[in-house]
Design an enzyme around this catalytic site. Structure first.
Site, PDB file in Angstrom:
ATOM      1  N   ASP A 226      49.289  21.766 -19.035  1.00 51.80           N
ATOM      2  CA  ASP A 226      48.633  22.765 -19.873  1.00 51.80           C
ATOM      3  C   ASP A 226      49.142  22.696 -21.311  1.00 51.80           C
ATOM      4  O   ASP A 226      50.321  22.440 -21.558  1.00 51.80           O
ATOM      5  CB  ASP A 226      48.908  24.154 -19.295  1.00 51.80           C
ATOM      6  CG  ASP A 226      48.240  25.261 -20.072  1.00 51.80           C
ATOM      7  OD1 ASP A 226      46.996  25.317 -20.055  1.00 51.80           O
ATOM      8  OD2 ASP A 226      48.953  26.068 -20.711  1.00 51.80           O
ATOM      9  N   GLU A 298      45.712  18.555 -20.802  1.00 55.58           N
ATOM     10  CA  GLU A 298      44.787  19.459 -21.481  1.00 55.58           C
ATOM     11  C   GLU A 298      45.137  19.454 -22.961  1.00 55.58           C
ATOM     12  O   GLU A 298      46.157  19.993 -23.376  1.00 55.58           O
ATOM     13  CB  GLU A 298      44.893  20.880 -20.938  1.00 55.58           C
ATOM     14  CG  GLU A 298      43.829  21.799 -21.524  1.00 55.58           C
ATOM     15  CD  GLU A 298      44.336  23.199 -21.860  1.00 55.58           C
ATOM     16  OE1 GLU A 298      43.490  24.096 -21.987  1.00 55.58           O
ATOM     17  OE2 GLU A 298      45.545  23.395 -22.011  1.00 55.58           O
TER      18      GLU A 298
END
Length: 567
Positions: A226, A298
Site C-alpha cells: 500500500d 499500489e
C-alpha cells in the site's frame, strides 16, 4: 498498423490448450487477480461484518470463476480509524475478522483449491496505538527514531514553534502534528492517527522484513504494498525539511493538490526498497521452494516511476506495479481513448519489461457501473481480460455491482463507502451475505437483480461473460503473448476496439468491442472465416455462428464479441 494487445473472452467452449511456440511465463504474468474487501465479502457469525471464516466458505466461488489469486484488504489488528490501514499489530488478526487459526484454515482451503492468497501490506505507517509508536513517543532505546520526528522551526515573529515544512497530508491539513509528551512534531502522510515509520532507520526495515517472513511462513503467496510512493521523504543535508512548491492546481493551501509533492513522493530510496523486498522474497522461495512470491505495488505514479519500481538491468523489483490507466475511462470514452490509455502503459512497460497488468477497480474508486454506466461493465471486463498480462478485478465487478448511496451519520462521512457494500450472492435476505438483522453498510437496492445466484442462470450475464473470459487464459493463443506477433490492438473505428491474440500457427482470437451508442459497420477485417465463441447481452450473434471477416459484419451499440479461428 495494429498496436500491441489482445486477450479474449471465452464462453462455454472447447479451448485448444497446446502451447506450441509459447514462451515460459510465471504464474503472475497471466493471472486473474481478485480483490476482496473482507468486511464486505461474507459474514459467518451474524454480526453484519464480513470475516475470514466467511471468506473461506466462499473460496470455491473464486475457483469457479477462474481466479488465480485473491488479495485481501487489511485484516490486521487495528483501531479501524482508516478501516484497517492503521495497523496496531502487524502480527495478528483483528478480532472483527477472526483469529490466526481462522487465517490458517483459510490458507489450507485456498491451497486445496489452487487459489493463491495475497495480503495487503501497509509499511508506510502504523496506527498511533501501535506499541512501536508508544515506545517512540517515550524515546525508548531502539525506538527513538522509529518514526519521523522533528523539533520544528521557531517563528521569529511570534516566538511559537511551527511545523518543519509546509507539507500537506493526503487527507488535507498539515503533514506534521505536535506530540505534547515528546515535545516534537511527527510526520503523517495520511491521517494524524497514522504516523509514518522512518525507513531511513535500518531497524525499521528489519522489522518490516520480519513481518513479511511471519506471513510467508503462514503460507501467503505475496503482498500488495500500500501507498508505495509515500514511504520515503527528502531531508536536506543539514537535517531540515524543504518546503514543497505550489502546483498551480488549486487555491486551498490545506488541500493535497495545492503543492507539487517533489519531496514527499517517489523518492529514489523507495525504488531501492522495492528491490530489497523482491530480493527477500526470491531468497525465501530459494530456501523454501514453491511458486514465485509476488509483490504488487499500489503507486499512482508516472509510468517511468512504475518502470523503476519493476526493475532495471541489474535489479528486480515489484512484479506488478499496478496499472490504473483504464480506471480513468468514463462513459464518454471512445475506442481511441481506450487505445490511448493502453498505449500509456505499453509504450514504456511492455517495450522495456514485457509486462502488463490492468486494474478494473478498487475500494477507493467508484464502481464501473457508476464511472462508465451499467451498459459498459461487460465491455471493460472484456478489455482488461483481453489484453496481455494480469487482470485485477474488485469483488462484485464480475456481476456488475454498482455504488450505493450511503448516508453520513455521526461525526464522519466516508465518501468511499459506496463501493464497499456487501457482496451480492443471492436475491434472499441480506443477499446471503449475513444472517444478521443488519449489515455494516446497506445493500444495493438492485441486489435481487444483480447477484451471483441469478446470474449463474443467465447465459449472457456479466458473471458468465467474466467466466468465459477466464477460460481463454489457458488457450495457446493467449499464452503466446510474449511471442513476436502474439497480440495486437487498435481502434478500427472511432468507437470499435479490436484485440487479437494468436499463436501464429493454429489458433487466433479476434475481440471486437463497440464503445459507442450506435451500430458499427466493419468491412474486410480479415480474409478468414471465424466462429463466435462469446457475445455480450447487446449482441445479436450466438456461440457457434460463423463469420466471414472478409465480408461485412455489424456490431450493435455496446456489443462485444469474441471470434475464434482454428487452422
Amino acid at each position: 498498423m495494429p498496436k500491441w494487445a489482445h486477450l479474449g473472452l471465452a464462453a462455454l467452449l472447447l479451448i485448444s490448450t497446446t502451447q506450441e511456440g509459447t514462451a515460459d511465463i510465471d504464474w503472475w504474468e497471466n493471472a486473474s487477480l481478485y480483490q476482496i474487501y473482507p468486511r464486505s465479502f461474507q459474514d459467518s457469525d451474524g454480526d453484519g461484518i464480513g470475516d475470514l471464516k466467511g471468506i473461506t466458505s466462499r473460496l470455491g466461488y473464486l475457483k469457479e470463476i477462474g481466479i488465480t489469486a485473491t488479495w485481501l484488504s487489511p485484516i490486521f489488528t487495528s483501531p479501524m480509524s482508516d478501516f484497517g490501514y492503521d495497523i496496531s499489530n502487524f502480527y495478528d488478526i483483528d478480532p472483527i475478522f477472526g483469529t490466526l487459526e481462522d487465517f490458517d484454515d483459510l490458507i489450507v482451503e485456498a491451497k486445496s483449491l489452487g487459489v493463491k492468497i495475497i495480503l495487503d501490506f501497509v509499511p508506510n505507517h502504523s496506527s498511533d496505538e501501535n506499541v512501536w509508536f508508544e515506545k517512540s513517543v517515550n524515546r525508548e532505546d531502539g525506538y527513538d527514531d522509529f518514526y519521523v520526528w522533528d523539533d520544528g522551526k521557531l517563528n521569529e515573529e511570534t516566538g511559537a514553534r511551527d511545523p518543519p515544512s509546509n507539507w500537506v497530508s493526503v487527507f488535507s491539513g498539515p503533514m506534521w502534528t505536535w506530540n505534547e509528551k515528546r515535545q516534537q512534531y511527527f510526520l503523517h502522510q495520511f491521517q494524524v492517527k497514522q504516523p509514518d515509520l522512518n525507513f531511513t532507520n535500518p531497524m525499521v526495515r528489519e522489522h518490516m522484513l520480519d513481518v513479511l517472513k511471519f506471513w510467508l511462513d503462514r503460507g501467503v503467496d505475496g503482498f500488495r504494498i500500500d501507498a508505495v510512493p509515500h514511504i520515503y521523504e527528502h531531508r536536506n543535508a543539514d537535517g531540515s525539511y524543504p518546503d514543497e512548491p505550489v502546483s498551480g492546481w488549486g487555491s486551498d493551501p490545506n488541500a493535497y493538490d495545492y503543492h507539487d509533492h517533489i519531496y514527499t513522493k517517489d523518492q529514489p530510496a523507495t525504488v531501492d526498497l522495492m528491490y530489497e523486498w523482491r530480493e527477500f522474497l526470491d531468497n525465501y522461495r530459494a530456501q523454501n521452494g514453491g511458486d514465485s512470491r509476488v509483490l504488487l505495488a499500489e503507486a499512482y505514479s508516472s509510468v517511468e516511476t512504475l518502470s523503476a519500481y519493476f526493475g532495471n538491468s541489474t535489479h528486480q523489483g515489484t512484479q506488478l506495479p499496478m496499472n490504473f490507466q483504464l480506471m480513468y475511462l468514463s462513459g464518454y470514452s471512445t475506442a481511441k481513448d481506450v487505445v490511448g490509455s493502453i498505449d500509456y502503459w505499453m509504450n514504456t512497460m511492455w517495450k522495456e519489461h514485457q509486462t502488463a497488468n490492468w486494474v478494473v477497480g478498487n475500494h477507493d474508486t467508484n464502481r464501473v457501473a457508476d464511472r462508465m454506466g451499467a451498459h459498459k461493465v461487460d465491455l471493460l471486463n472484456v478489455i482488461v481480460n483481453a489484453l496481455p498480462g494480469a487482470s485485477v478485478t474488485y469483488y462484485g465487478e464480475e456481476i456488475g455491482m454498482s455504488n450505493v448511496d450511503v448516508e453520513c451519520t455521526g461525526d464522519s462521512c466516508e465518501d468511499r463507502d459506496g463501493e464497499r457494500t456487501p457482496m451480492q450472492w443471492t436475491a434472499g435476505k441480506n443477499a446471503d451475505f449475513s444472517d444478521g438483522e443488519s449489515t455494516w453498510l446497506p445493500l444495493s437496492p438492485e441486489y435481487q437483480r444483480y447477484n451471483v445466484q441469478t446470474e449463474r442462470g443467465v447465459s449472457r450475464s456479466s458473471l458468465n461473460i467474466f467466466k468465459g473470459l477466464q477460460e481463454l487464459k489457458s488457450s495457446s493463443a493467449f499464452l503466446a503473448f510474449k511471442e513476436d506477433g502474439g497480440f495486437s490492438y487498435e481502434a478500427v473505428t472511432e468507437q470499435v476496439l479490436q484485440i487479437i491474440r494468436t499463436n501464429k500457427i493454429s489458433e487466433e482470437y479476434r475481440i471486437l468491442v463497440n464503445m459507442g451508442n450506435g451500430m458499427e459497420i466493419l468491412d474486410g477485417l480479415a480474409p478468414k472465416t471465424y466462429e463466435y465463441v462469446l457475445a455480450t447481452a447487446y449482441s445479436t450473434h450466438y456461440s457457434g455462428q460463423k463469420a466471414d471477416l472478409s465480408q461485412r459484419i455489424i456490431l450493435m451499440p455496446y456489443e462485444a464479441v469474441v471470434l475464434r479461428w482454428l487452422a
